[in-house]
Motif scaffolding. Structure first.
Motif, mmCIF file in Angstrom:
data_model
loop_
_atom_site.group_PDB
_atom_site.id
_atom_site.type_symbol
_atom_site.label_atom_id
_atom_site.label_comp_id
_atom_site.label_asym_id
_atom_site.label_seq_id
_atom_site.Cartn_x
_atom_site.Cartn_y
_atom_site.Cartn_z
ATOM 1 N N ASP A 104 -3.091 -3.367 -2.421
ATOM 2 C CA ASP A 104 -3.520 -2.217 -3.304
ATOM 3 C C ASP A 104 -3.381 -2.529 -4.588
ATOM 4 O OD1 ASP A 104 -4.415 0.439 -3.832
ATOM 5 O OD2 ASP A 104 -2.485 1.109 -3.202
ATOM 6 N N GLU A 135 0.956 -1.103 0.018
ATOM 7 C CA GLU A 135 0.045 0.020 -0.025
ATOM 8 C C GLU A 135 0.730 1.272 -0.033
ATOM 9 O OE1 GLU A 135 -3.659 0.947 0.376
ATOM 10 O OE2 GLU A 135 -2.452 2.676 -0.206
ATOM 11 N N ASP A 136 0.592 2.241 -0.844
ATOM 12 C CA ASP A 136 1.462 3.366 -1.028
ATOM 13 C C ASP A 136 0.844 4.365 -0.343
ATOM 14 O OD1 ASP A 136 -0.466 3.641 -2.741
ATOM 15 O OD2 ASP A 136 0.563 4.805 -4.141
ATOM 16 N N GLY A 193 -3.750 0.373 -7.007
ATOM 17 C CA GLY A 193 -3.016 1.395 -7.811
ATOM 18 C C GLY A 193 -1.624 1.782 -6.826
ATOM 19 N N LYS A 219 -12.043 1.188 -0.962
ATOM 20 C CA LYS A 219 -11.991 2.305 0.123
ATOM 21 C C LYS A 219 -12.982 3.500 -0.137
ATOM 22 C CE LYS A 219 -6.947 1.975 -0.644
ATOM 23 N NZ LYS A 219 -5.820 2.292 -1.437
HETATM 24 CA CA CA Z 1 -2.587 3.464 -4.124
#
Ligand code: CA
Length: 222
Positions: A51, A7-8, A53, A101
């Motif tokens: 995640d 997850e970024d 993206g 989300k």
């Molecule tokens: Ca992301």
């Protein structure tokens, strides 16, 4: 139970890591798709929170590569992409669950518990051997009907031994199961945990035996 979180978003990652750690899970966090891909080739995780993206490699690509390597690690996709084709695509590529989300941490934890249970316990809610009962939902041990206090590490060791009941588990496997990047555990510490756990299993009929030079084995009552 060791979980990889890919997850970024730093704030979200901190929240997820904190919540899962409080519940006795070990969390390794990566912020890019390629870092997730390489972590998954090196470490046997119990589950992945992924995640979609992600920088430098899309989450779906990470998932595709994981399944192409024949790894069955449960994957929960966590993403802002909520379109039906995205969900269908993720599940078709081998994800076990899908959350969009924003989400509640409680729900994410429940979904993690569910995929872990399905994977490890074939959906049993308890494992019972006579006077030994392990509640796989509450992660609680009962000996002769009495609850037994176990530390998070004792729970982790017991779960791994139970999942491989009657098979030898070596110290290296226990170390990988109980270490995260932030806290690694020594063979000495493993011996101490096993020693304590063995005492707590007295009277349960299950025997935690040391096989010298090889590791440990949990034997159910005859
Ligand atoms: Ca992301």
């Amino acid at each position: 139970m060791r979980i990889l979180l890919a997850e970024d978003d730093q704030m979200l990652s901190n929240g997820v890591t904190m919540a899962l750690s409080q519940n006795g899970y070990l969390v390794d966090h990566v912020k890019s798709g390629s870092a997730a891909d390489s972590a998954l080739t090196q470490t046997p995780y119990d589950a992945v929170i992924l995640d979609l993206g992600l920088p430098d490699m899309d989450g779906l690509e990470v998932l595709t590569r994981l399944r192409q390597r024949g790894q069955a690690t449960p994957v929960v996709i966590l993403t802002a992409r909520e379109a039906v084709p995205d969900r269908v695509n993720g599940l078709d590529l081998g994800a076990n669950d899908y959350m969009t989300k924003p989400f509640h941490l409680d729900e994410l934890e429940a979904r993690i518990r569910a995929v872990l249970r399905k994977d490890s316990w074939s959906n049993q809610t308890e494992v019972r051997y006579g006077d030994f009962v392990y509640d796989t939902v509450g992660r609680r041990l009962y000996v002769r009907g009495e609850p037994v206090d176990l530390s998070a590490r004792e729970v982790a060791v017991l779960e791994l031994l139970l999942q491989r009941i009657n098979k030898v588990v070596n110290k290296q496997q226990l170390t990988e199961h109980l270490s995260s990047w932030e806290s690694s555990i020594s063979f000495n510490a493993i011996e101490i945990i096993v020693h304590r756990l063995r005492k707590k299993l007295l009277g349960s009929g299950c025997n935690l035996r040391t096989i010298r030079g090889l590791g440990y084995i949990l034997e159910p009552p005859q």
